[in-house]
Design an enzyme around this catalytic site. Structure first.
Site, PDB file in Angstrom:
ATOM      1  CG  HIS A   1      -1.707  -1.357   1.243  1.00 52.01           C
ATOM      2  ND1 HIS A   1      -2.633  -1.765   0.302  1.00 52.01           N
ATOM      3  CD2 HIS A   1      -1.580  -2.391   2.134  1.00 52.01           C
ATOM      4  CE1 HIS A   1      -3.063  -2.978   0.615  1.00 52.01           C
ATOM      5  NE2 HIS A   1      -2.438  -3.375   1.710  1.00 52.01           N
TER       6      HIS A   1
ATOM      7  CD  GLU B   1      -1.909  -3.623   5.148  1.00 56.30           C
ATOM      8  OE1 GLU B   1      -1.349  -4.593   4.586  1.00 56.30           O
ATOM      9  OE2 GLU B   1      -3.107  -3.311   4.930  1.00 56.30           O
TER      10      GLU B   1
ATOM     11  CD  GLU C   1      -1.695 -10.026   4.760  1.00 50.85           C
ATOM     12  OE1 GLU C   1      -1.616  -9.139   5.637  1.00 50.85           O
ATOM     13  OE2 GLU C   1      -2.225  -9.863   3.661  1.00 50.85           O
TER      14      GLU C   1
END
Length: 329
Positions: free
Chosen positions: A119, A156, A293
């Site tokens: 991101h 995040e 993750e």
């Protein structure tokens, strides 16, 4: 990454043919891991018997898993359900554990590693750009997404960039050439296809995309996502499936060994390994690549770890040890 969003219909769990060999491989890599998990559980680790079986079907995978895409803006922007510790910001350290080569030894000289911080902190300002669809082989999907956040609002994208910096420092201390797909220096993105292309053009010996999940509270632990076999349109992972699986196994082993964090209790059958064929960053890669993750930002206990600078240093160290082990053969 979170589970909801326009390109994010998680599948019914399906056992992957890789599951048994990967489980054995992880066990072989981390002979002391089970002891670490036991200690972790004794002090409040996740319930390995947990899981989330209410996901919608639609993506080929070994288990219901996350995607390049984060949660929908509605979910990720929801009001905090409870306090989450403020992030601490200890500076990245180049110190290595006993199982890693000494810093500055140059054992990775000539090796190229691409780190993909998931991101971008500014993505939310560029909705039309990041919603543009790109071809990932199996389908078309959004260029990029905003990512998830803790209930207290820590994004995040800031987590991934912080861990990427720490990991870069550690790998450069081993002599590796390290490239980031973005370093907070772009207005948005890059798109998932460009993220893969950066690794390909660098002829990376290994690539890793760093994320944190946005699943439901109670879902805890890390998981590593491996590319499945895809040969469709611009995607052809056939040459990288095996080396990526080895990379993922070693990263998972290093991660659990250094952080003491148990594998996810909600997918991966307790192995910490999940195979996916819907992620553009993996589908379009021509070099060994995995996603990790690191934990679930929407769970209070995991969020306490993710917002700790000292824990993030351990996370980077665990990834580094796995990558070093893979590159040294």
């Amino acid at each position: 990454m979170s589970y909801t969003g326009p390109d994010f219909d998680p599948p019914h769990p399906r056992r992957s043919p890789l599951r048994r060999p990967l489980t054995v491989a992880v066990a072989a890599l981390v002979p002391g891991a089970l002891l670490g998990w036991g200690v972790y559980a004794a002090v409040g680790g996740p319930d390995d018997g947990g899981g989330d079986s209410g996901r919608a079907a639609g993506v080929r995978t070994s288990a219901a898993a996350s995607s390049d895409a984060p949660g929908s803006p509605g979910r990720d922007a929801r009001k905090p359900a409870g306090p989450s510790p403020a992030p601490t910001s200890e500076k990245p350290s180049a110190s290595a554990s006993k199982s890693a080569p000494a810093a500055g030894s140059g054992t990775l000289k000539g090796k190229v590693v691409v780190i993909d911080p998931g991101h971008n902190p500014a993505n939310f300002r560029h909705a039309s750009e990041i919603n543009r669809k790109v071809n990932v082989g199996t389908h078309w999907k959004e260029c990029d997404t905003t990512g998830t956040a803790t209930d207290a609002g820590w994004p995040e994208a800031k987590f991934t960039l912080d861990v990427a910096h720490r990991l870069r420092t550690l790998l450069e201390a081993q002599g590796a050439t390290v490239k980031l797909t973005q370093d907070g220096n772009r207005p948005y993105g890059p798109c998932v296809d460009e993220r893969a292309r950066i690794g390909n053009e660098a002829k990376a010996d290994a690539a890793i995309s760093i994320h944190a999940d946005g699943s439901g509270a109670g879902n805890r632990g890390f998981h590593v996502i491996l590319p499945g076999q895809v040969h469709d349109g611009p995607a052809d992972t056939r040459a990288i499936v095996a080396p990526s699986a080895e990379l993922g196994e070693r990263v998972a082993g290093g991660f659990v060994r250094v952080t003491g964090t148990a594998p996810a209790n909600y997918l991966g059958d307790g192995t910490g390994l999940v195979t996916r064929t819907d992620l553009g960053g993996l589908n379009l890669s021509t070099v060994p690549k995995v996603f990790i993750e690191c934990g679930n930002m929407r769970d209070g206990k995991d969020a306490a770890l993710l917002t700790s600078g000292s824990w993030r240093q351990k996370a980077a160290q665990g990834m580094s040890e796995g990558i070093v082990s893979f590159l040294r053969g």
